[in-house]
Structure formats: structure tokens, C-alpha cells
Design a protein around this motif. Structure first.
Motif, PDB file in Angstrom:
ATOM      1  N   ALA A  98       0.836  -1.211   0.000  1.00  0.00           N
ATOM      2  CA  ALA A  98       0.000   0.000   0.000  1.00  0.00           C
ATOM      3  C   ALA A  98       0.869   1.258   0.000  1.00  0.00           C
ATOM      4  O   ALA A  98       2.016   1.241   0.452  1.00  0.00           O
ATOM      5  CB  ALA A  98      -0.910  -0.015   1.224  1.00  0.00           C
ATOM      6  N   GLU A  99       0.270   2.342  -0.503  1.00  0.00           N
ATOM      7  CA  GLU A  99       0.923   3.656  -0.490  1.00  0.00           C
ATOM      8  C   GLU A  99       1.359   4.014   0.930  1.00  0.00           C
ATOM      9  O   GLU A  99       0.622   3.762   1.885  1.00  0.00           O
ATOM     10  CB  GLU A  99      -0.065   4.729  -0.976  1.00  0.00           C
ATOM     11  CG  GLU A  99      -0.473   4.621  -2.428  1.00  0.00           C
ATOM     12  CD  GLU A  99       0.681   4.853  -3.395  1.00  0.00           C
ATOM     13  OE1 GLU A  99       1.592   5.631  -3.063  1.00  0.00           O
ATOM     14  OE2 GLU A  99       0.666   4.227  -4.481  1.00  0.00           O
ATOM     15  N   GLY A 100       2.523   4.607   1.040  1.00  0.00           N
ATOM     16  CA  GLY A 100       2.977   5.100   2.334  1.00  0.00           C
ATOM     17  C   GLY A 100       3.652   4.058   3.205  1.00  0.00           C
ATOM     18  O   GLY A 100       4.093   4.384   4.309  1.00  0.00           O
ATOM     19  N   THR A 101       3.717   2.823   2.737  1.00  0.00           N
ATOM     20  CA  THR A 101       4.384   1.789   3.530  1.00  0.00           C
ATOM     21  C   THR A 101       5.884   1.758   3.201  1.00  0.00           C
ATOM     22  O   THR A 101       6.325   2.262   2.163  1.00  0.00           O
ATOM     23  CB  THR A 101       3.778   0.399   3.263  1.00  0.00           C
ATOM     24  OG1 THR A 101       3.961   0.073   1.877  1.00  0.00           O
ATOM     25  CG2 THR A 101       2.289   0.370   3.602  1.00  0.00           C
ATOM     26  N   ILE A 102       6.653   1.172   4.100  1.00  0.00           N
ATOM     27  CA  ILE A 102       8.107   1.082   3.902  1.00  0.00           C
ATOM     28  C   ILE A 102       8.429   0.328   2.618  1.00  0.00           C
ATOM     29  O   ILE A 102       9.277   0.751   1.821  1.00  0.00           O
ATOM     30  CB  ILE A 102       8.758   0.373   5.112  1.00  0.00           C
ATOM     31  CG1 ILE A 102       8.702   1.281   6.342  1.00  0.00           C
ATOM     32  CG2 ILE A 102      10.198  -0.034   4.798  1.00  0.00           C
ATOM     33  CD1 ILE A 102       9.084   0.586   7.646  1.00  0.00           C
ATOM     34  N   ARG A 103       7.770  -0.804   2.399  1.00  0.00           N
ATOM     35  CA  ARG A 103       8.106  -1.603   1.211  1.00  0.00           C
ATOM     36  C   ARG A 103       7.676  -0.910  -0.081  1.00  0.00           C
ATOM     37  O   ARG A 103       8.367  -1.007  -1.091  1.00  0.00           O
ATOM     38  CB  ARG A 103       7.531  -3.003   1.345  1.00  0.00           C
ATOM     39  CG  ARG A 103       8.364  -3.863   2.317  1.00  0.00           C
ATOM     40  CD  ARG A 103       7.623  -5.065   2.743  1.00  0.00           C
ATOM     41  NE  ARG A 103       8.433  -6.041   3.483  1.00  0.00           N
ATOM     42  CZ  ARG A 103       7.904  -6.997   4.241  1.00  0.00           C
ATOM     43  NH1 ARG A 103       6.593  -7.111   4.331  1.00  0.00           N
ATOM     44  NH2 ARG A 103       8.686  -7.846   4.877  1.00  0.00           N
ATOM     45  N   LYS A 104       6.550  -0.198  -0.050  1.00  0.00           N
ATOM     46  CA  LYS A 104       6.134   0.556  -1.238  1.00  0.00           C
ATOM     47  C   LYS A 104       7.188   1.602  -1.589  1.00  0.00           C
ATOM     48  O   LYS A 104       7.531   1.798  -2.755  1.00  0.00           O
ATOM     49  CB  LYS A 104       4.787   1.231  -0.973  1.00  0.00           C
ATOM     50  CG  LYS A 104       4.319   2.165  -2.062  1.00  0.00           C
ATOM     51  CD  LYS A 104       3.893   1.407  -3.299  1.00  0.00           C
ATOM     52  CE  LYS A 104       3.335   2.358  -4.351  1.00  0.00           C
ATOM     53  NZ  LYS A 104       2.833   1.586  -5.510  1.00  0.00           N
ATOM     54  N   ASP A 105       7.704   2.261  -0.573  1.00  0.00           N
ATOM     55  CA  ASP A 105       8.603   3.394  -0.803  1.00  0.00           C
ATOM     56  C   ASP A 105      10.064   2.981  -1.000  1.00  0.00           C
ATOM     57  O   ASP A 105      10.800   3.682  -1.685  1.00  0.00           O
ATOM     58  CB  ASP A 105       8.510   4.380   0.370  1.00  0.00           C
ATOM     59  CG  ASP A 105       7.152   5.078   0.412  1.00  0.00           C
ATOM     60  OD1 ASP A 105       6.444   5.062  -0.610  1.00  0.00           O
ATOM     61  OD2 ASP A 105       6.799   5.625   1.475  1.00  0.00           O
TER      62      ASP A 105
END
Ligand code: CMP
Length: 139
Positions: A98-105
Motif C-alpha cells: 500500500a501507499e505510504g508503507t516502507i516496502r512501497k517506498d
């Protein structure tokens, strides 16, 4: 309830100097770092930590990657810490995170996914005990 969970910052993230940025995400979510150490795992140590995945096709790749550079092992404490840590991390595969998660970013791939976190109370207790003695956890 106040829980403790095990969190590990993986070599892809330590290499890119993301330790502080990742810890800041957990702290902002209300989790407290009550134990922390930076280590370079041997292949045998990575194999032991991930023994539960020994039969998986990605076990070799996973354990070689996890012993390819420094990791930061931590115990995080807080209200509902196990689930909260997983929410802040996002889905294992960054393509699904999901947006805003560590793995997304930050994550590069399903293997080089920047962070590991315990998935349940039993595994949290086991994983904390793998890395830390009682004296090293200061709440
Ligand atoms: P982690 O939470 O550390 O637990 C096991 C890890 O295996 C997982 O995060 C992923 O990084 C890794 N993993 C899962 N599936 C694959 C895959 N198909 N290829 C490589 N690594 C994987």
C-alpha cells in the motif's frame, strides 16, 4: 495489549543508508525501539534464522541475500506491535504494498524488500530470542 515484535532492516536498506528513515516510520507509528544491534550475518546464521523456509525454492537466494551485507536487528514495543509493524512495512511483495508503507517506498523486489517483521506472537518470541538476551532488551 502492549506487545513486542522482532524487526530486521535488510542489507538492501542498510546499503542505501535507509536505517534512520525506516526506524523513523516505526517510531512515528507509536512503536518504541527497546533493543537494537547492527550485525553482518554469516550464511549459516541466515540459514538458521530462516530455517522455517528451508523447503522453499527461494531459500538459497534469501539466505545468500541476508548474509550479503549488514542488517539491523531490533525489538519494537507498543500497543498491538506485531500487527502495527506489519502495517507500517506493507505487503511482502512491494508490487502489492500500500501507499505510504516502507516496502512501497523503499523495497526493490520481493527478495530485497528492505524489512522483515514477525508474523505472530509465537514467531516474535522465537525471533527476539534468536538475536537478543533479556539483558539487551530495555523497555
Ligand atoms: P521475510 O518477511 O523476511 O520472510 C521471508 C522472506 O522471503 C520474505 O520476507 C521475502 O523477502 C522472501 N521471499 C518470499 N518470496 C520470495 C521469492 N519468491 N523470491 C525471493 N524471496 C522471497
Amino acid at each position: 495489549a502492549i506487545e513486542r515484535t522482532f524487526s530486521m532492516i535488510k542489507p538492501d536498506a542498510t546499503k542505501r543508508n535507509l536505517t534512520g528513515a525506516i526506524v523513523a516510520r516505526f517510531e512515528a507509528a507509536g512503536l518504541r525501539v527497546v533493543a537494537s544491534k547492527r550485525l553482518w550475518l554469516s550464511l549459516r546464521q541466515a540459514q538458521a534464522f530462516y530455517a522455517v523456509h528451508a523447503a522453499r525454492p527461494f531459500y538459497g537466494e534469501l539466505t545468500e541475500f541476508m548474509s550479503s551485507g549488514p542488517i539491523v536487528a531490533q525489538v519494537l514495543e507498543g500497543e498491538g506491535a506485531i500487527l502495527k509493524n506489519r502495517e507500517v512495512m506493507g505487503a511482502t511483495n512491494p508490487a502489492n504494498a500500500a501507499e505510504g508503507t516502507i516496502r512501497k517506498d523503499f523495497a526493490l523486489s520481493i527478495g530485497e524488500n528492505s524489512v522483515h517483521g514477525s508474523d505472530a506472537p509465537e514467531t516474535a518470541a522465537e525471533e527476539i530470542a534468536f538475536f537478543f538476551s533479556g539483558l539487551e532488551i530495555v523497555g
